[in-house]
Scaffold this motif. Structure first.
Motif, PDB file in Angstrom:
ATOM      1  N   UNK A 135      62.000  22.081 121.328  1.00  0.00           N
ATOM      2  CA  UNK A 135      63.033  21.938 120.666  1.00  0.00           C
ATOM      3  C   UNK A 135      62.932  20.015 119.891  1.00  0.00           C
ATOM      4  N   UNK A 136      61.547  20.073 119.817  1.00  0.00           N
ATOM      5  CA  UNK A 136      61.176  18.614 118.922  1.00  0.00           C
ATOM      6  C   UNK A 136      62.496  18.482 117.677  1.00  0.00           C
ATOM      7  N   UNK A 137      63.069  20.047 117.310  1.00  0.00           N
ATOM      8  CA  UNK A 137      63.383  19.364 115.728  1.00  0.00           C
ATOM      9  C   UNK A 137      65.144  18.409 116.618  1.00  0.00           C
ATOM     10  N   UNK A 138      65.666  17.889 117.827  1.00  0.00           N
ATOM     11  CA  UNK A 138      66.292  18.155 118.297  1.00  0.00           C
ATOM     12  C   UNK A 138      66.206  16.019 118.200  1.00  0.00           C
ATOM     13  N   UNK A 139      64.557  15.861 118.763  1.00  0.00           N
ATOM     14  CA  UNK A 139      64.307  14.014 119.162  1.00  0.00           C
ATOM     15  C   UNK A 139      64.906  13.677 117.930  1.00  0.00           C
ATOM     16  N   UNK A 140      65.577  14.020 116.529  1.00  0.00           N
ATOM     17  CA  UNK A 140      65.619  12.601 115.460  1.00  0.00           C
ATOM     18  C   UNK A 140      67.478  12.463 115.288  1.00  0.00           C
ATOM     19  N   UNK A 141      67.994  12.673 116.600  1.00  0.00           N
ATOM     20  CA  UNK A 141      69.509  12.904 116.575  1.00  0.00           C
ATOM     21  C   UNK A 141      69.948  11.350 118.130  1.00  0.00           C
ATOM     22  N   UNK A 142      69.869  10.505 117.855  1.00  0.00           N
ATOM     23  CA  UNK A 142      70.509   9.764 118.908  1.00  0.00           C
ATOM     24  C   UNK A 142      71.315  10.483 119.961  1.00  0.00           C
ATOM     25  N   UNK A 143      71.466   9.828 121.285  1.00  0.00           N
ATOM     26  CA  UNK A 143      71.477  10.040 122.625  1.00  0.00           C
ATOM     27  C   UNK A 143      73.700  10.450 122.409  1.00  0.00           C
ATOM     28  N   UNK A 144      74.206   9.637 121.396  1.00  0.00           N
ATOM     29  CA  UNK A 144      75.775   9.888 120.761  1.00  0.00           C
ATOM     30  C   UNK A 144      75.652  11.244 120.267  1.00  0.00           C
TER      31      UNK A 144
ATOM     32  N   UNK B 276      77.661  14.286 122.196  1.00  0.00           N
ATOM     33  CA  UNK B 276      78.998  15.298 121.141  1.00  0.00           C
ATOM     34  C   UNK B 276      78.160  16.342 120.802  1.00  0.00           C
ATOM     35  N   UNK B 277      77.193  17.513 119.912  1.00  0.00           N
ATOM     36  CA  UNK B 277      76.777  18.344 119.784  1.00  0.00           C
ATOM     37  C   UNK B 277      76.828  19.743 120.937  1.00  0.00           C
ATOM     38  N   UNK B 278      76.688  18.441 121.990  1.00  0.00           N
ATOM     39  CA  UNK B 278      76.755  19.798 123.294  1.00  0.00           C
ATOM     40  C   UNK B 278      78.034  20.192 123.798  1.00  0.00           C
ATOM     41  N   UNK B 279      79.393  19.402 122.986  1.00  0.00           N
ATOM     42  CA  UNK B 279      80.450  20.569 123.187  1.00  0.00           C
ATOM     43  C   UNK B 279      80.620  21.432 122.845  1.00  0.00           C
ATOM     44  N   UNK B 280      80.200  21.954 121.182  1.00  0.00           N
ATOM     45  CA  UNK B 280      79.989  22.679 120.875  1.00  0.00           C
ATOM     46  C   UNK B 280      78.984  23.776 121.330  1.00  0.00           C
ATOM     47  N   UNK B 281      77.754  23.419 122.551  1.00  0.00           N
ATOM     48  CA  UNK B 281      77.340  24.638 123.435  1.00  0.00           C
ATOM     49  C   UNK B 281      78.470  24.739 124.348  1.00  0.00           C
ATOM     50  N   UNK B 282      79.506  23.636 124.984  1.00  0.00           N
ATOM     51  CA  UNK B 282      80.237  23.431 125.844  1.00  0.00           C
ATOM     52  C   UNK B 282      81.784  24.814 125.554  1.00  0.00           C
ATOM     53  N   UNK B 283      82.153  24.970 124.252  1.00  0.00           N
ATOM     54  CA  UNK B 283      83.418  25.289 124.228  1.00  0.00           C
ATOM     55  C   UNK B 283      82.875  26.668 122.819  1.00  0.00           C
ATOM     56  N   UNK B 284      81.823  27.491 123.132  1.00  0.00           N
ATOM     57  CA  UNK B 284      81.342  28.666 122.569  1.00  0.00           C
ATOM     58  C   UNK B 284      81.042  29.481 123.528  1.00  0.00           C
ATOM     59  N   UNK B 285      81.074  28.489 124.752  1.00  0.00           N
ATOM     60  CA  UNK B 285      81.714  29.971 125.291  1.00  0.00           C
ATOM     61  C   UNK B 285      82.362  31.396 125.056  1.00  0.00           C
ATOM     62  N   UNK B 286      83.781  29.835 125.495  1.00  0.00           N
ATOM     63  CA  UNK B 286      85.477  30.634 124.934  1.00  0.00           C
ATOM     64  C   UNK B 286      85.277  31.584 124.033  1.00  0.00           C
TER      65      UNK B 286
ATOM     66  N   UNK C 121      81.194  21.905 132.344  1.00  0.00           N
ATOM     67  CA  UNK C 121      80.385  21.202 132.855  1.00  0.00           C
ATOM     68  C   UNK C 121      78.915  20.646 131.228  1.00  0.00           C
ATOM     69  N   UNK C 122      79.826  21.211 130.360  1.00  0.00           N
ATOM     70  CA  UNK C 122      78.961  21.071 129.049  1.00  0.00           C
ATOM     71  C   UNK C 122      79.388  20.117 128.549  1.00  0.00           C
ATOM     72  N   UNK C 123      80.741  19.587 129.103  1.00  0.00           N
ATOM     73  CA  UNK C 123      82.060  18.774 127.999  1.00  0.00           C
ATOM     74  C   UNK C 123      80.911  17.179 128.491  1.00  0.00           C
ATOM     75  N   UNK C 124      80.634  17.422 129.590  1.00  0.00           N
ATOM     76  CA  UNK C 124      80.667  15.992 131.049  1.00  0.00           C
ATOM     77  C   UNK C 124      79.765  15.518 129.315  1.00  0.00           C
ATOM     78  N   UNK C 125      78.544  15.375 128.915  1.00  0.00           N
ATOM     79  CA  UNK C 125      77.294  14.335 128.525  1.00  0.00           C
ATOM     80  C   UNK C 125      78.629  14.046 126.899  1.00  0.00           C
ATOM     81  N   UNK C 126      79.704  14.570 126.463  1.00  0.00           N
ATOM     82  CA  UNK C 126      80.210  13.793 125.213  1.00  0.00           C
ATOM     83  C   UNK C 126      81.471  13.019 125.993  1.00  0.00           C
ATOM     84  N   UNK C 127      82.055  13.144 127.209  1.00  0.00           N
ATOM     85  CA  UNK C 127      83.464  12.196 128.389  1.00  0.00           C
ATOM     86  C   UNK C 127      82.041  10.776 128.895  1.00  0.00           C
TER      87      UNK C 127
END
Length: 455
Positions: free
Chosen positions: A1-10, A14-24, A202-208
């Motif tokens: 997933x090299x296309x993610x390298x241009x994004x900052x840690x924050x 933040x994006x990981x919450x889309x990963x988290x809540x999309x399960x719902x 679990x995947x909401x933890x990075x944002x928190x």
């Protein structure tokens, strides 16, 4: 997933919450209606579970929509955004965890038992939807905290893309594998609802952990009262800002098609008698295609602009409504799924970033996103309610034309009439999308003429 390298840690957190809540979004919004339809068949009033589900969705959206501006105001108090996000996240997660127990409840022994289980499912669904949508108000508001204006389109779109490839795909794939190896359906449902709750948390933890509120003002005595009164001042401010006003009204209409198709797709397919496993495989295809199409939208938006690409999405959804009216077989449901996959993530992501660029004061981003959310949620009330009402009206007319009532018709007659009435409910959504399209394509460009804000 090299296309993610241009994004900052924050930004990645933040994006990981889309990963988290999309399960719902995929498990609760698309699979739960199939389970509810099975329970509803044993209730005293089993004429149209599609209408009941549409009304329940509308109730949940109404609660969030009416409270959204005030929730956004509280999130603009320095340090409150994450606390409120956490509270609604917990509500959503616990409600989905509660749904994990419902497939094990007895709903086949009597109509009363089925009615109780159906009521529990609806209440937990409404609560989980409130938790999901309210948490997204603060999640969206964090966008102005974690990135810059020139990166918003890319960050917002990539968030949706990760949601598709992760939270939308993996839990659904687990469910389909369990079903394929012969695990009983009710057991599969209980397990996947539990997995969805854990996944979401679990995947909401990075944002928190990594995302901090940088906008907003420190709390001072009397701020809550002043801010609530300020909501009405913001209404006047939005009303005076012609580009924002026209855009948000057009968004209200066109996003209705997106939300209604998402929330009613499997209920509509079930109403037509389509195979549940086939529909779920088609939905899996939507999630797999979601990331590449989001990346495509992101690339095209950087070249042609977000406004043009949202316009493309609006046109796609008008065609989807027409296509859905004539749909009567599983292969057509698959075609519908592919059409949705092309634009579902892109139109939502770019709409969010477009609004972010229109916000005049970033210290009040939560408040403005609260209003953005109220328009999105009220559209989600209008669409399912319209589908439910038109479907029920068409079914009643068809019963009357045959000299029948819900009490005198046989189960086979009711199923046939529901199948024939459903397409009219879906087709009614195109009226709303056309209203949004007219504003978006013909009125919005005039208001933006000479405006320094580029969207």
């Amino acid at each position: 997933m090299g296309f993610l390298k241009k994004f900052t840690k924050q930004e990645l957190s933040w994006m990981m919450y889309d990963w988290a809540n999309s399960a719902h979004s995929v498990i609760v919004v698309t699979i739960l209606p199939i389970f509810f339809d099975s329970v509803a068949e044993y209730t005293a009033d089993s004429v149209s579970s599609m209408s009941t589900w549409g009304y329940a969705t509308s109730i949940a959206m109404a609660i969030v929509a009416l409270s959204a501006p005030f929730l956004g105001v509280f999130g603009d108090i320095r340090g409150m955004r994450k606390k409120l996000f956490t509270a609604f996240l917990a509500l959503g997660v616990l409600s989905v965890a509660g749904l994990a127990f419902t497939p094990g409840m007895d709903f086949t022994s009597s109509t009363d038992a089925a009615g109780r289980v159906a009521a529990i499912v609806l209440v937990l669904y409404i609560l989980s939807t409130i938790g999901f949508d309210a948490s997204c108000i603060y999640y969206d508001a964090f966008l102005t905290d974690i990135t810059t204006e020139d990166r918003m389109d890319a960050v917002s779109t990539m968030g949706y893309g990760l949601g598709y490839i992760g939270g939308s795909t993996i839990p659904l794939l687990i469910f389909l594998i369990m079903n394929a190896v012969g695990i009983p359906m009710l057991t599969c449902l209980g397990v996947i609802f539990a997995i969805t709750a854990v996944w979401w948390l679990v995947f909401s933890l990075p944002l928190l952990k990594n995302c901090q509120q940088t906008s907003g003002k420190p709390y001072e005595k009397g701020d809550i009262g002043r801010n609530i009164k300020g909501v009405f001042a913001t209404i006047r401010e939005i009303g005076a800002d012609k580009p924002m006003l026209v855009y948000i009204i057009s968004y209200f209409f066109y996003i209705d098609g997106v939300h209604t198709i998402i929330s009613m797709a499997t209920s509509y397919g079930t109403n037509l008698g389509l195979d549940s496993a086939g529909m779920l495989l088609a939905l899996l295809l939507v999630q797999v295609l979601g990331l590449p199409f989001c990346l495509l939208y992101m690339k095209l938006a950087s070249r042609f602009g977000a406004r043009r690409m949202v316009g493309v999405g609006i046109c796609v959804y008008m065609f989807i409504c027409i296509f859905a009216f004539f749909m009567n077989s599983l292969w057509q449901f698959w075609m519908l799924a592919v059409l949705c996959a092309t634009s579902q993530g892109g139109i939502q992501a770019l709409s969010r970033s477009m609004f972010g660029k229109l916000i005049p004061d970033r210290d009040r981003s939560g408040e403005f996103f609260g209003f953005f959310d109220i328009f999105g949620k009220f559209s989600s009330i209008l669409g399912p309610t319209l589908v439910g009402a038109v479907s029920a009206l068409a079914a009643s007319r068809m019963l009357a034309d045959q000299g029948l009532t819900a009490a005198t018709a046989t189960a086979e007659q009711v199923d046939a009439i529901n199948k024939a009435a459903g397409p009219y409910g879906i087709l009614s959504v195109i009226i709303i999308i056309i209203a949004g399209a007219l504003l978006y394509f013909f009125v919005l460009p005039r208001t933006l003429h000479g405006d320094e804000r580029k969207i």
